[in-house]
Scaffold this motif. Structure first.
Motif, PDB file in Angstrom:
ATOM      1  N   GLU A   1       1.817  14.439  -4.020  1.00 33.73           N
ATOM      2  CA  GLU A   1       2.953  13.826  -3.333  1.00 33.73           C
ATOM      3  C   GLU A   1       2.638  12.367  -3.005  1.00 33.73           C
ATOM      4  O   GLU A   1       1.593  12.071  -2.427  1.00 33.73           O
ATOM      5  N   VAL A   2       3.554  11.490  -3.387  1.00 33.68           N
ATOM      6  CA  VAL A   2       3.472  10.075  -3.011  1.00 33.68           C
ATOM      7  C   VAL A   2       4.847   9.682  -2.476  1.00 33.68           C
ATOM      8  O   VAL A   2       5.739   9.326  -3.241  1.00 33.68           O
ATOM      9  N   PRO A   3       5.052   9.768  -1.173  1.00 33.25           N
ATOM     10  CA  PRO A   3       6.370   9.444  -0.610  1.00 33.25           C
ATOM     11  C   PRO A   3       6.726   7.975  -0.815  1.00 33.25           C
ATOM     12  O   PRO A   3       5.847   7.112  -0.884  1.00 33.25           O
ATOM     13  N   PHE A   4       8.030   7.720  -0.890  1.00 40.37           N
ATOM     14  CA  PHE A   4       8.488   6.332  -0.959  1.00 40.37           C
ATOM     15  C   PHE A   4       8.439   5.764   0.455  1.00 40.37           C
ATOM     16  O   PHE A   4       9.442   5.713   1.177  1.00 40.37           O
ATOM     17  N   ASP A   5       7.250   5.351   0.841  1.00 39.72           N
ATOM     18  CA  ASP A   5       7.015   4.846   2.194  1.00 39.72           C
ATOM     19  C   ASP A   5       6.018   3.692   2.108  1.00 39.72           C
ATOM     20  O   ASP A   5       4.837   3.852   2.423  1.00 39.72           O
ATOM     21  N   PRO A   6       6.472   2.511   1.678  1.00 42.49           N
ATOM     22  CA  PRO A   6       5.565   1.370   1.511  1.00 42.49           C
ATOM     23  C   PRO A   6       4.942   0.955   2.840  1.00 42.49           C
ATOM     24  O   PRO A   6       5.604   0.951   3.880  1.00 42.49           O
ATOM     25  N   ILE A   7       3.663   0.612   2.786  1.00 41.26           N
ATOM     26  CA  ILE A   7       2.899   0.281   3.988  1.00 41.26           C
ATOM     27  C   ILE A   7       2.323  -1.118   3.849  1.00 41.26           C
ATOM     28  O   ILE A   7       1.856  -1.513   2.774  1.00 41.26           O
ATOM     29  N   CYS A   8       2.347  -1.852   4.947  1.00 43.19           N
ATOM     30  CA  CYS A   8       1.734  -3.175   4.958  1.00 43.19           C
ATOM     31  C   CYS A   8       0.213  -3.011   4.948  1.00 43.19           C
ATOM     32  O   CYS A   8      -0.347  -2.382   5.854  1.00 43.19           O
ATOM     33  N   PRO A   9      -0.477  -3.546   3.959  1.00 40.69           N
ATOM     34  CA  PRO A   9      -1.934  -3.374   3.891  1.00 40.69           C
ATOM     35  C   PRO A   9      -2.694  -4.180   4.942  1.00 40.69           C
ATOM     36  O   PRO A   9      -3.881  -3.939   5.164  1.00 40.69           O
ATOM     37  N   ASN A  10      -2.012  -5.121   5.586  1.00 37.72           N
ATOM     38  CA  ASN A  10      -2.686  -5.965   6.572  1.00 37.72           C
ATOM     39  C   ASN A  10      -2.752  -5.324   7.954  1.00 37.72           C
ATOM     40  O   ASN A  10      -3.732  -5.501   8.681  1.00 37.72           O
ATOM     41  N   CYS A  11      -1.695  -4.595   8.324  1.00 40.20           N
ATOM     42  CA  CYS A  11      -1.659  -4.014   9.674  1.00 40.20           C
ATOM     43  C   CYS A  11      -1.268  -2.543   9.674  1.00 40.20           C
ATOM     44  O   CYS A  11      -1.092  -1.954  10.739  1.00 40.20           O
ATOM     45  N   GLN A  12      -1.096  -1.944   8.496  1.00 41.19           N
ATOM     46  CA  GLN A  12      -0.769  -0.527   8.336  1.00 41.19           C
ATOM     47  C   GLN A  12       0.586  -0.148   8.947  1.00 41.19           C
ATOM     48  O   GLN A  12       0.823   0.999   9.306  1.00 41.19           O
ATOM     49  N   THR A  13       1.478  -1.114   9.069  1.00 39.92           N
ATOM     50  CA  THR A  13       2.833  -0.857   9.555  1.00 39.92           C
ATOM     51  C   THR A  13       3.746  -0.582   8.367  1.00 39.92           C
ATOM     52  O   THR A  13       3.595  -1.183   7.307  1.00 39.92           O
ATOM     53  N   GLY A  14       4.690   0.343   8.547  1.00 38.82           N
ATOM     54  CA  GLY A  14       5.627   0.635   7.476  1.00 38.82           C
ATOM     55  C   GLY A  14       6.531  -0.551   7.180  1.00 38.82           C
ATOM     56  O   GLY A  14       7.098  -1.164   8.095  1.00 38.82           O
TER      57      GLY A  14
ATOM     58  N   ALA B   1       0.847  -1.195   0.000  1.00 37.40           N
ATOM     59  CA  ALA B   1       0.000   0.000   0.000  1.00 37.40           C
ATOM     60  C   ALA B   1       0.881   1.244   0.000  1.00 37.40           C
ATOM     61  O   ALA B   1       1.918   1.289   0.670  1.00 37.40           O
ATOM     62  N   TRP B   2       0.437   2.250  -0.770  1.00 40.14           N
ATOM     63  CA  TRP B   2       1.171   3.506  -0.876  1.00 40.14           C
ATOM     64  C   TRP B   2       0.205   4.655  -0.595  1.00 40.14           C
ATOM     65  O   TRP B   2      -0.865   4.727  -1.186  1.00 40.14           O
ATOM     66  N   LYS B   3       0.612   5.541   0.278  1.00 39.25           N
ATOM     67  CA  LYS B   3      -0.236   6.678   0.644  1.00 39.25           C
ATOM     68  C   LYS B   3       0.186   7.913  -0.140  1.00 39.25           C
ATOM     69  O   LYS B   3       1.377   8.221  -0.241  1.00 39.25           O
ATOM     70  N   GLY B   4      -0.805   8.610  -0.694  1.00 36.16           N
ATOM     71  CA  GLY B   4      -0.522   9.819  -1.456  1.00 36.16           C
ATOM     72  C   GLY B   4      -1.380  10.979  -0.995  1.00 36.16           C
ATOM     73  O   GLY B   4      -2.435  10.794  -0.384  1.00 36.16           O
ATOM     74  N   THR B   5      -0.924  12.187  -1.304  1.00 33.98           N
ATOM     75  CA  THR B   5      -1.657  13.405  -0.957  1.00 33.98           C
ATOM     76  C   THR B   5      -1.711  14.314  -2.170  1.00 33.98           C
ATOM     77  O   THR B   5      -0.673  14.610  -2.780  1.00 33.98           O
ATOM     78  N   ALA B   6      -2.919  14.735  -2.514  1.00 28.64           N
ATOM     79  CA  ALA B   6      -3.110  15.710  -3.587  1.00 28.64           C
ATOM     80  C   ALA B   6      -3.519  17.031  -2.947  1.00 28.64           C
ATOM     81  O   ALA B   6      -4.571  17.123  -2.313  1.00 28.64           O
ATOM     82  N   HIS B   7      -2.688  18.047  -3.083  1.00 23.98           N
ATOM     83  CA  HIS B   7      -2.979  19.355  -2.510  1.00 23.98           C
ATOM     84  C   HIS B   7      -3.907  20.123  -3.456  1.00 23.98           C
ATOM     85  O   HIS B   7      -3.710  20.117  -4.678  1.00 23.98           O
TER      86      HIS B   7
END
Length: 234
Positions: free
Chosen positions: A115-128, A99-105
């Protein structure tokens, strides 16, 4: 027609009904001069009934028109306020187990920056995720002497949560693909008109305060897209 319209209609109906009852109880001699110009078909109970039906129809039509116009105006005003106050959309793209989190201003509903930071997230527990490698175990190396650990190491995203342990093989296209998908989805939200997933429609469908996350959550419920996710949010 909302509650206020119904109350207004009942009040007007009561007033008209009272006037008619008073009018019908007047002596005929008192009203003969007032009604002398009315055609004979409208005299008596038949005429009274026709007049009542006509008046009620006019009142109903006026109230319906006012209710529809005011409802549309209130909805437009509510959406305009939401568009002015909403400064971003926070969304989530899930692809190949990451999962990848992004922000549209935003500025009045128009995208100013994504902005879509290179910060992959576990979709099962939302841990980086941790960017690491998956190396062959010693047992695997002993069973296969030709194994070269350096050559066989596999780059992976590993969840550090001991209760999860989700691991996904990493490739160079994952981040870029997720970024393109997020940009496509937020542009669809902001650039579409008269669609269930347009920004104005999403704002109107949100109960309570309009927030960047709620806009995306509403969007995820409307569209049928395997990549649109909410698994970035705690």
């Amino acid at each position: 027609m909302d509650r206020d319209d119904i109350e207004l209609f009942v009040a007007i109906l009561g007033t008209v009904g009272t006037f008619i009852l008073v009018y019908l109880n007047l002596d005929s001699s008192d009203t003969s001069n007032l009604t002398s110009w009315i055609p004979s078909i409208f005299s008596g109970w038949v005429g009274t009934a026709l007049i009542i039906v006509f008046i009620l129809y006019i009142l109903w039509y006026i109230l319906k028109f006012i209710g529809g116009e005011s409802g549309g105006m209130f909805e437009d005003a509510e959406a305009d306020v939401g568009l002015r106050e909403l400064d971003s959309i926070e969304g989530c793209i899930e692809r190949q187990g990451v999962a990848w989190k992004g922000t549209a201003h935003l500025n009045r509903g128009d995208i100013t920056n994504i902005e879509v930071p290179f910060d992959p997230i576990c979709p099962n527990c939302q841990t980086g995720f941790i960017d690491t490698t998956d190396d062959p175990s010693l047992q695997e190396q002993r069973q296969n002497p030709s194994y070269s650990p350096e050559a066989q190491s596999t780059p992976v995203f590993a969840c550090p949560n001991d209760n999860c342990g989700h691991t996904v093989e990493r490739d160079a296209e994952q981040y870029d693909a997720a970024k393109r998908l997020f940009e496509r989805e937020v542009k669809q939200i902001t650039e579409s008109r008269d669609k269930d997933y347009s920004l104005r429609a999403l704002i109107l469908n949100i109960d309570g305060p309009v927030t960047p996350k709620k806009v995306w959550e509403e969007y995820a419920e409307v569209v049928d897209n395997e990549y649109v996710s909410t698994n970035c949010f705690h």
